[in-house]
Motif scaffolding. Structure first.
Motif, PDB file in Angstrom:
ATOM      1  N   GLY A 133       1.151  -2.076 -28.955  1.00 46.94           N
ATOM      2  CA  GLY A 133       0.466  -2.959 -29.889  1.00 46.94           C
ATOM      3  C   GLY A 133      -0.710  -3.686 -29.258  1.00 46.94           C
ATOM      4  N   ASP A 134      -0.603  -4.017 -27.985  1.00 42.66           N
ATOM      5  CA  ASP A 134      -1.706  -4.655 -27.257  1.00 42.66           C
ATOM      6  C   ASP A 134      -2.779  -3.634 -26.872  1.00 42.66           C
ATOM      7  OD1 ASP A 134      -0.501  -7.432 -26.867  1.00 42.66           O
ATOM      8  OD2 ASP A 134       1.039  -6.168 -25.941  1.00 42.66           O
ATOM      9  N   GLU A 135      -2.340  -2.429 -26.575  1.00 48.47           N
ATOM     10  CA  GLU A 135      -3.263  -1.385 -26.107  1.00 48.47           C
ATOM     11  C   GLU A 135      -4.117  -0.791 -27.222  1.00 48.47           C
ATOM     12  OE1 GLU A 135      -0.440  -0.036 -22.338  1.00 48.47           O
ATOM     13  OE2 GLU A 135      -0.374   1.128 -24.186  1.00 48.47           O
ATOM     14  N   LEU A 136      -3.760  -1.067 -28.466  1.00 47.22           N
ATOM     15  CA  LEU A 136      -4.499  -0.511 -29.602  1.00 47.22           C
ATOM     16  C   LEU A 136      -5.957  -0.964 -29.639  1.00 47.22           C
ATOM     17  CD1 LEU A 136      -1.796  -0.789 -32.403  1.00 47.22           C
ATOM     18  CD2 LEU A 136      -2.456   1.249 -31.091  1.00 47.22           C
ATOM     19  N   VAL A 137      -6.260  -2.093 -28.999  1.00 48.59           N
ATOM     20  CA  VAL A 137      -7.660  -2.554 -28.953  1.00 48.59           C
ATOM     21  C   VAL A 137      -8.550  -1.559 -28.223  1.00 48.59           C
ATOM     22  CG1 VAL A 137      -7.025  -4.999 -29.047  1.00 48.59           C
ATOM     23  CG2 VAL A 137      -7.385  -3.908 -26.818  1.00 48.59           C
ATOM     24  N   ASN A 138      -7.944  -0.669 -27.449  1.00 46.61           N
ATOM     25  CA  ASN A 138      -8.686   0.306 -26.657  1.00 46.61           C
ATOM     26  C   ASN A 138      -8.641   1.700 -27.274  1.00 46.61           C
ATOM     27  OD1 ASN A 138     -10.283   1.015 -24.435  1.00 46.61           O
ATOM     28  ND2 ASN A 138      -8.524   1.534 -23.185  1.00 46.61           N
ATOM     29  N   LEU A 139      -8.188   1.799 -28.520  1.00 50.25           N
ATOM     30  CA  LEU A 139      -8.116   3.081 -29.215  1.00 50.25           C
ATOM     31  C   LEU A 139      -8.884   2.987 -30.529  1.00 50.25           C
ATOM     32  CD1 LEU A 139      -4.304   3.812 -28.783  1.00 50.25           C
ATOM     33  CD2 LEU A 139      -6.163   4.839 -27.497  1.00 50.25           C
ATOM     34  N   ALA A 140      -9.446   4.101 -30.950  1.00 45.97           N
ATOM     35  CA  ALA A 140     -10.098   4.138 -32.258  1.00 45.97           C
ATOM     36  C   ALA A 140      -9.055   3.822 -33.325  1.00 45.97           C
ATOM     37  CB  ALA A 140     -10.729   5.512 -32.499  1.00 45.97           C
ATOM     38  N   PRO A 141      -9.385   3.000 -34.324  1.00 43.76           N
ATOM     39  CA  PRO A 141      -8.406   2.623 -35.363  1.00 43.76           C
ATOM     40  C   PRO A 141      -7.870   3.833 -36.133  1.00 43.76           C
ATOM     41  CG  PRO A 141     -10.367   1.243 -35.476  1.00 43.76           C
ATOM     42  CD  PRO A 141     -10.671   2.353 -34.506  1.00 43.76           C
ATOM     43  N   MET A 142      -6.547   3.816 -36.364  1.00 39.57           N
ATOM     44  CA  MET A 142      -5.877   4.850 -37.155  1.00 39.57           C
ATOM     45  C   MET A 142      -4.709   4.214 -37.895  1.00 39.57           C
ATOM     46  SD  MET A 142      -5.821   8.289 -34.788  1.00 39.57           S
ATOM     47  CE  MET A 142      -5.254   9.313 -36.142  1.00 39.57           C
ATOM     48  N   ALA A 146      -0.312   0.565 -37.529  1.00 45.26           N
ATOM     49  CA  ALA A 146       0.405  -0.458 -38.303  1.00 45.26           C
ATOM     50  C   ALA A 146       1.859  -0.618 -37.861  1.00 45.26           C
ATOM     51  CB  ALA A 146       0.336  -0.127 -39.793  1.00 45.26           C
ATOM     52  N   ARG A 147       2.465   0.418 -37.327  1.00 43.91           N
ATOM     53  CA  ARG A 147       3.876   0.302 -36.935  1.00 43.91           C
ATOM     54  C   ARG A 147       4.075  -0.481 -35.639  1.00 43.91           C
ATOM     55  NH1 ARG A 147       4.561   6.623 -36.190  1.00 43.91           N
ATOM     56  NH2 ARG A 147       3.408   6.897 -34.280  1.00 43.91           N
ATOM     57  N   TYR A 148       2.981  -0.810 -34.940  1.00 34.94           N
ATOM     58  CA  TYR A 148       3.061  -1.588 -33.697  1.00 34.94           C
ATOM     59  C   TYR A 148       2.589  -3.013 -33.976  1.00 34.94           C
ATOM     60  CZ  TYR A 148       4.191   2.737 -31.407  1.00 34.94           C
ATOM     61  OH  TYR A 148       4.831   3.894 -31.038  1.00 34.94           O
ATOM     62  N   ASP A 149       3.353  -3.722 -34.804  1.00 32.22           N
ATOM     63  CA  ASP A 149       2.968  -5.055 -35.253  1.00 32.22           C
ATOM     64  C   ASP A 149       3.669  -6.184 -34.487  1.00 32.22           C
ATOM     65  OD1 ASP A 149       5.502  -4.642 -36.213  1.00 32.22           O
ATOM     66  OD2 ASP A 149       5.050  -5.176 -38.292  1.00 32.22           O
ATOM     67  N   ASP A 150       4.273  -5.850 -33.331  1.00 29.27           N
ATOM     68  CA  ASP A 150       4.953  -6.846 -32.503  1.00 29.27           C
ATOM     69  C   ASP A 150       4.524  -6.677 -31.045  1.00 29.27           C
ATOM     70  OD1 ASP A 150       6.700  -8.879 -31.726  1.00 29.27           O
ATOM     71  OD2 ASP A 150       8.404  -7.512 -31.534  1.00 29.27           O
TER      72      ASP A 150
END
Length: 184
Positions: A133-142, A146-150
């Motif tokens: 969930g924290d690492e998503l800032v470094n990935l293109a949005p997809m 949404a399932r990593y909301d914690d």
């Protein structure tokens, strides 16, 4: 007389030999692990910026430090097998015959070398999933994000390999020092 080893060896960063299919605890060195993981990108390199497995591991260890030294050390070393087997993306691992067995053998050697239980503590497993969930800032949005909301709430820095290696080794040394002093 030299014992026959299973498989072939690979040369590791320190110039030593390591048999990934026949790992021995005495052939595991933290410098080799830190160097290799600092040079490997998470997500098979499909990040917006370089983000190493070593940085990922440091964030987990530091986040879990107050769960105990051994939990934090396990978090730091949870991907240590990837120093010898590379970071294979989660969707690929189940389709590589023999990979899970090799990974288990290498992790058993790592655990024995550093005096850890062989089973990953549940806190480490949970944090390893939540950090995505924290690492998503470094990935293109997809949509799957949404399932990593914690998330854990760690700040991904995208360290250069040398800094990731230094932070990894400093974290390891601090944890080993706490362990030697009997600090939990």
């Amino acid at each position: 007389m030299t014992a026959v080893r299973h498989g072939d060896f690979m040369q590791v960063y320190s110039g030593r030999k390591f048999w990934p299919m026949d790992p021995k605890p005495e052939e595991v060195f933290i410098e080799d692990i830190a160097h290799s993981l600092s040079m490997q990108s998470r997500y098979a390199g499909h990040c917006l910026r370089f983000y190493s497995v070593a940085e990922h591991s440091v964030h987990l260890a530091r986040h879990l430090r107050w769960q105990g030294v051994d939990v934090a050390l396990w978090a730091l070393l949870h991907d240590a097998s990837e120093a010898y087997l590379v970071d294979v993306p989660r969707p690929v691992k189940p389709h590589l015959p023999g990979y899970k067995e090799a990974e288990s053998k290498v992790m058993a050697a790592v655990c024995e070398r550093f005096g850890l239980v062989t089973e990953m503590p549940p806190q480490v497993h949970d944090a390893d999933n939540r950090i995505i969930g924290d690492e998503l800032v470094n990935l293109a949005p997809m949509d799957w994000h949404a399932r990593y909301d914690d998330p854990l709430g760690v700040n991904i820095r995208c360290w250069y390999p040398q800094q990731a290696k230094e932070e990894f080794l400093a974290t390891f040394e601090a944890l080993m020092d706490c362990r030697a002093r009997g600090m939990e």
